[in-house]
Design a protein around this motif. Structure first.
Motif: not given
Length: 373
Positions: A101, A123, A126, A128
């Motif tokens: 990440i 993250g 991303e 995520k």
């Protein structure tokens, strides 16, 4: 007698005006704390770890987890052994490869599941959400994520990314979204968001309301050299969750106030150290705004709120020692601790009842044994 009645009337009028102003902004009740508790000195021990310099630290038992802020760091976290101050390993690699990440959030809190130490990280680039299994990572000498979930922050009218995530149970988190300016002149600023959300489906379960509206600016152009505090920082705060996940505490950087939110009922109550300050200070007397609470740590009994107290415009006492105000979860002030050092972050090792203090760019980390209180 007539003069006495006049002053009583004047006091009640001022008190009502303060409450009226606060009720314009803050949803809950605000209780004024009588700051009459004497300050206690707890002897500190200091130590330095080679490689730990610019960034916050997080401690669990004999593990010190460091979040380096230097741009050359290739990992988001480094773990050190507090028994011999040695580096155990680097984890959560930065990059665009598998299990990497670009930038993670800092640790909000630790939790144990099936005897394993874990934490949630986000993250934003991303989009995520990951569950980092710290115990397995240490055992296998490599980063182990138990879960990696696609988690878009750009939903439910969010205007910026989550910056704090607290795990409530296996499929529910408390997510906090900070304030951001909505216009270039910062005349319009978003309110912070506090939400209970599902992990697997990223659905909002409950929205918690703490503020009615954002405090008004003082009328100065945000880019003016006379504007000593950008409006987007008026409600800047630090957060912790009670280990049993029943309550959250917010400590405010520019108001001498902590707020306790009941995550079951949604009720919020504020506790303020100074009755003469209210939310109109940003519009009327911004030059009188102080740095107030600059960090927080908690356990199941107490809230440890780091207080600085320096005026924003005054650099003369920048490194003066800080005080920790200790509240119980009912908002009662029960102790005050003089740290005897200047720090801008505290973290509590609940297992050993040791409070750690750190100034991000200092070589030293300070520890305080709270069992002596």
């Amino acid at each position: 007698m007539g003069k006495l009645l006049f002053y009583v009337f004047l006091f009640l009028l001022v008190s009502c005006d303060l409450n009226y102003v606060d009720n314009d902004y803050f949803i809950g009740n605000i209780n004024v704390i009588e700051d009459s508790v004497s300050v206690k000195n707890v002897r500190s021990q200091s130590f330095a770890i080679e490689g730990v310099y610019n960034g916050p630290v997080f401690v669990y038992d004999s593990l010190l987890i460091y979040y380096p802020l230097n741009r050359t760091a290739t990992s988001s976290y480094e773990i050190y052994n507090l028994k011999d101050l040695s580096l155990i390993g680097e984890f959560c690699g930065k990059g665009v490869g598998p299990n990497e990440i670009v930038a993670f959030t800092t640790i909000s809190h630790f939790y144990k599941e099936n005897g394993e130490l874990k934490t949630l990280l986000y993250g934003a680039n991303e989009k995520k959400l990951v569950e980092w299994n710290i115990s397995k990572s240490l055992a296998k000498h490599t980063t182990v994520f138990d879960r990696i979930v696609s988690y878009d922050w750009d939903v439910d009218k969010h205007v910026t990314v989550y910056n704090k995530l607290f795990r409530l149970n296996t499929d529910t988190i408390l997510a906090i979204t900070p304030t951001v300016p909505l216009t270039l002149d910062q005349e319009l600023v978003s309110l912070p968001l506090y939400e209970k959300r599902t992990i697997e489906t990223n659905k909002q379960v409950k929205l918690y309301d703490i503020f009615h509206k954002y405090p008004e600016n003082n009328g100065l152009n945000v880019h003016s050299s006379y504007n000593i505090l950008p409006p987007e920082r008026f409600l800047e705060s630090f957060y912790c969750i009670k280990p049993d996940c029943s309550k959250m505490v917010q400590v405010m950087m520019f108001m001498p106030q902590i707020n306790i939110l009941d995550l079951q009922s949604g009720e919020v109550n504020g506790f303020r150290l100074n009755s003469s300050v209210n939310f109109s200070v940003f519009r009327k007397n911004i030059e009188k705004v102080n740095y107030c609470f600059t960090g927080v740590a908690v356990d199941d009994e107490f809230i440890y709120a780091l207080y600085w107290g320096r005026k924003i415009k005054d650099d003369s006492d920048k490194k003066r020692s800080c005080i920790v105000y200790v509240f119980n979860w009912a908002g009662v002030l029960v102790n005050k601790i003089d740290l005897e050092n200047y720090v801008n972050q505290i973290f509590l090792d609940e297992k050993n009842n040791i409070l750690y203090g750190r100034e991000y760019t200092s070589d030293y980390i300070y520890s305080y044994d709270l069992s002596v209180l």
